[in-house]
Design a protein around this motif. Structure first.
Motif, mmCIF file in Angstrom:
data_model
loop_
_atom_site.group_PDB
_atom_site.id
_atom_site.type_symbol
_atom_site.label_atom_id
_atom_site.label_comp_id
_atom_site.label_asym_id
_atom_site.label_seq_id
_atom_site.Cartn_x
_atom_site.Cartn_y
_atom_site.Cartn_z
ATOM 1 N N ARG A 81 0.846 -1.191 0.000
ATOM 2 C CA ARG A 81 0.000 0.000 0.000
ATOM 3 C C ARG A 81 0.883 1.243 0.000
ATOM 4 N N ILE A 82 0.317 2.357 -0.486
ATOM 5 C CA ILE A 82 1.120 3.583 -0.657
ATOM 6 C C ILE A 82 0.385 4.792 -0.091
ATOM 7 N N VAL A 83 1.061 5.498 0.801
ATOM 8 C CA VAL A 83 0.577 6.793 1.298
ATOM 9 C C VAL A 83 1.439 7.872 0.665
ATOM 10 N N HIS A 84 0.804 8.838 0.021
ATOM 11 C CA HIS A 84 1.546 10.008 -0.467
ATOM 12 C C HIS A 84 1.168 11.199 0.408
ATOM 13 N N LEU A 85 2.163 11.783 1.073
ATOM 14 C CA LEU A 85 1.897 12.924 1.956
ATOM 15 C C LEU A 85 1.858 14.214 1.139
ATOM 16 N N THR A 86 0.713 14.851 1.175
ATOM 17 C CA THR A 86 0.512 16.113 0.466
ATOM 18 C C THR A 86 -0.546 16.937 1.179
ATOM 19 N N MET A 87 -0.358 18.236 1.188
ATOM 20 C CA MET A 87 -1.334 19.105 1.874
ATOM 21 C C MET A 87 -2.727 19.021 1.254
ATOM 22 N N TYR A 88 -2.814 18.457 0.035
ATOM 23 C CA TYR A 88 -4.115 18.379 -0.653
ATOM 24 C C TYR A 88 -4.882 17.103 -0.325
ATOM 25 N N GLY A 89 -4.273 16.192 0.416
ATOM 26 C CA GLY A 89 -4.896 14.876 0.633
ATOM 27 C C GLY A 89 -5.959 14.873 1.719
ATOM 28 N N ILE A 111 5.344 8.228 0.713
ATOM 29 C CA ILE A 111 6.064 9.103 -0.230
ATOM 30 C C ILE A 111 6.019 10.546 0.256
ATOM 31 N N VAL A 112 7.196 11.173 0.307
ATOM 32 C CA VAL A 112 7.238 12.612 0.564
ATOM 33 C C VAL A 112 7.854 13.301 -0.648
ATOM 34 N N GLY A 113 7.293 14.469 -0.963
ATOM 35 C CA GLY A 113 7.690 15.146 -2.189
ATOM 36 C C GLY A 113 8.876 16.058 -2.016
ATOM 37 N N GLY A 114 9.184 16.686 -3.127
ATOM 38 C CA GLY A 114 10.216 17.719 -3.125
ATOM 39 C C GLY A 114 9.567 18.967 -3.664
ATOM 40 N N SER A 115 10.278 19.669 -4.575
ATOM 41 C CA SER A 115 9.738 20.936 -5.062
ATOM 42 C C SER A 115 8.452 20.740 -5.869
ATOM 43 N N LYS A 116 8.414 19.706 -6.723
ATOM 44 C CA LYS A 116 7.221 19.480 -7.553
ATOM 45 C C LYS A 116 6.930 17.981 -7.601
ATOM 46 N N VAL A 117 5.674 17.618 -7.444
ATOM 47 C CA VAL A 117 5.319 16.196 -7.444
ATOM 48 C C VAL A 117 4.456 15.903 -8.676
ATOM 49 N N PRO A 118 4.902 14.978 -9.558
ATOM 50 C CA PRO A 118 4.129 14.662 -10.761
ATOM 51 C C PRO A 118 2.768 14.038 -10.429
ATOM 52 N N LYS A 123 -1.900 9.765 -8.551
ATOM 53 C CA LYS A 123 -2.792 8.732 -9.114
ATOM 54 C C LYS A 123 -2.460 7.349 -8.582
ATOM 55 N N ASN A 124 -1.176 7.085 -8.352
ATOM 56 C CA ASN A 124 -0.780 5.728 -7.939
ATOM 57 C C ASN A 124 -0.836 5.506 -6.430
ATOM 58 N N ALA A 125 -1.031 6.578 -5.674
ATOM 59 C CA ALA A 125 -1.095 6.417 -4.216
ATOM 60 C C ALA A 125 -2.408 5.730 -3.829
ATOM 61 N N THR A 126 -2.331 4.836 -2.859
ATOM 62 C CA THR A 126 -3.573 4.267 -2.314
ATOM 63 C C THR A 126 -4.322 5.388 -1.583
ATOM 64 N N TRP A 127 -3.543 6.194 -0.848
ATOM 65 C CA TRP A 127 -4.131 7.320 -0.122
ATOM 66 C C TRP A 127 -3.226 8.545 -0.299
ATOM 67 N N ASN A 128 -3.829 9.681 -0.681
ATOM 68 C CA ASN A 128 -3.137 10.970 -0.587
ATOM 69 C C ASN A 128 -3.552 11.569 0.749
ATOM 70 N N VAL A 129 -2.571 11.880 1.581
ATOM 71 C CA VAL A 129 -2.859 12.191 2.991
ATOM 72 C C VAL A 129 -2.212 13.521 3.392
ATOM 73 N N SER A 130 -2.987 14.353 4.064
ATOM 74 C CA SER A 130 -2.442 15.628 4.545
ATOM 75 C C SER A 130 -2.281 15.621 6.061
ATOM 76 N N VAL A 131 -1.312 16.390 6.505
ATOM 77 C CA VAL A 131 -1.108 16.619 7.939
ATOM 78 C C VAL A 131 -1.350 18.110 8.129
ATOM 79 N N THR A 132 -2.558 18.452 8.458
ATOM 80 C CA THR A 132 -3.127 19.797 8.336
ATOM 81 C C THR A 132 -3.268 20.107 6.843
#
Ligand code: SAM
Length: 183
Positions: A81-89, A111-118, A123-132
């Motif tokens: 499973r994949i969690v992508h950490l993003t403020m939009y999740g 997954i944690v991003g850098g300056s720009k995340v494609p 799309k491939n994350a099981t969950w896009n997740v925000s911390v605030t």
């Protein structure tokens, strides 16, 4: 979780050295088994992290990955499973029970991003997740998310064969030195 790995996207030598090092140390301290570094291959950073692991114990690994989309595909192919950490999740505290339950017998890639995340990462994350829902930092997002994931168990992790071991104390510094673990 069987294994917790972290993928750090888009590392830039020099500019990101400090923050990517902190991503690795935070991932380790809060219970991850490994960090995959993508972007620029930074052998100096990786050997610094390995030195810290040698001194402070545990089996944490750090490895460079050139093609991180292949890593993501392989991870999915074996049921991870994949969690992508993003403020939009979706907010972490709202989704964490589902992540824990669904990942109980599976590997989890954070997954944690850098300056720009494609967009492929979203799309491939099981969950896009925000911390605030505010922009801050990959280190802060990772620490808070791992804390929720571990439910506080990270405070009791035993890092095996350390050379240095901190003895918690209210004042001063107490450190046990295990010469027998020096390599
Ligand atoms: N606009 C970005 C985003 O999508 O979160 C912020 C970029 S920030 C410089 C770099 C990384 O920090 C992001 O890719 C994400 O992994 C993490 N991050 C920053 N703020 C976050 C937040 N509120 N929730 C989760 N992750 C966050």
């Amino acid at each position: 979780m069987k294994r917790i790995h972290v993928l750090r996207l888009d590392h830039r030598i020099g500019r990101d050295t400090r923050i990517t090092t902190h991503v690795c140390l935070t991932a380790r301290a809060f219970g991850a088994d490994k960090v995959w570094l993508s972007g620029e291959e930074d052998t100096h950073l990786m050997s610094n992290v390995e030195d810290i692991v040698d001194r402070w114990g545990g089996d944490f690994k750090v490895e460079y990955v050139k093609n991180y989309l292949s890593l993501i595909k392989n991870w999915q192919n074996v049921g991870g499973r994949i969690v992508h950490l993003t403020m939009y999740g979706e907010q972490a505290h709202k989704i964490i029970d589902e992540v824990r339950e669904e990942s109980e017998d599976r590997d989890l890639l954070i997954i944690v991003g850098g300056s720009k995340v494609p967009s492929k990462v979203y799309k491939n994350a099981t969950w896009n997740v925000s911390v605030t829902t505010q922009p801050h930092s990959e280190v802060a997002a990772l620490a808070v998310f791992q804390h929720l994931l571990m439910d506080g168990k990270e405070f009791d992790i035993n890092f095996n064969h350390p050379v240095f071991e901190v003895i918690p104390t209210l004042h001063g510094k107490k450190v046990n030195i295990h010469d027998e673990n020096k390599s």
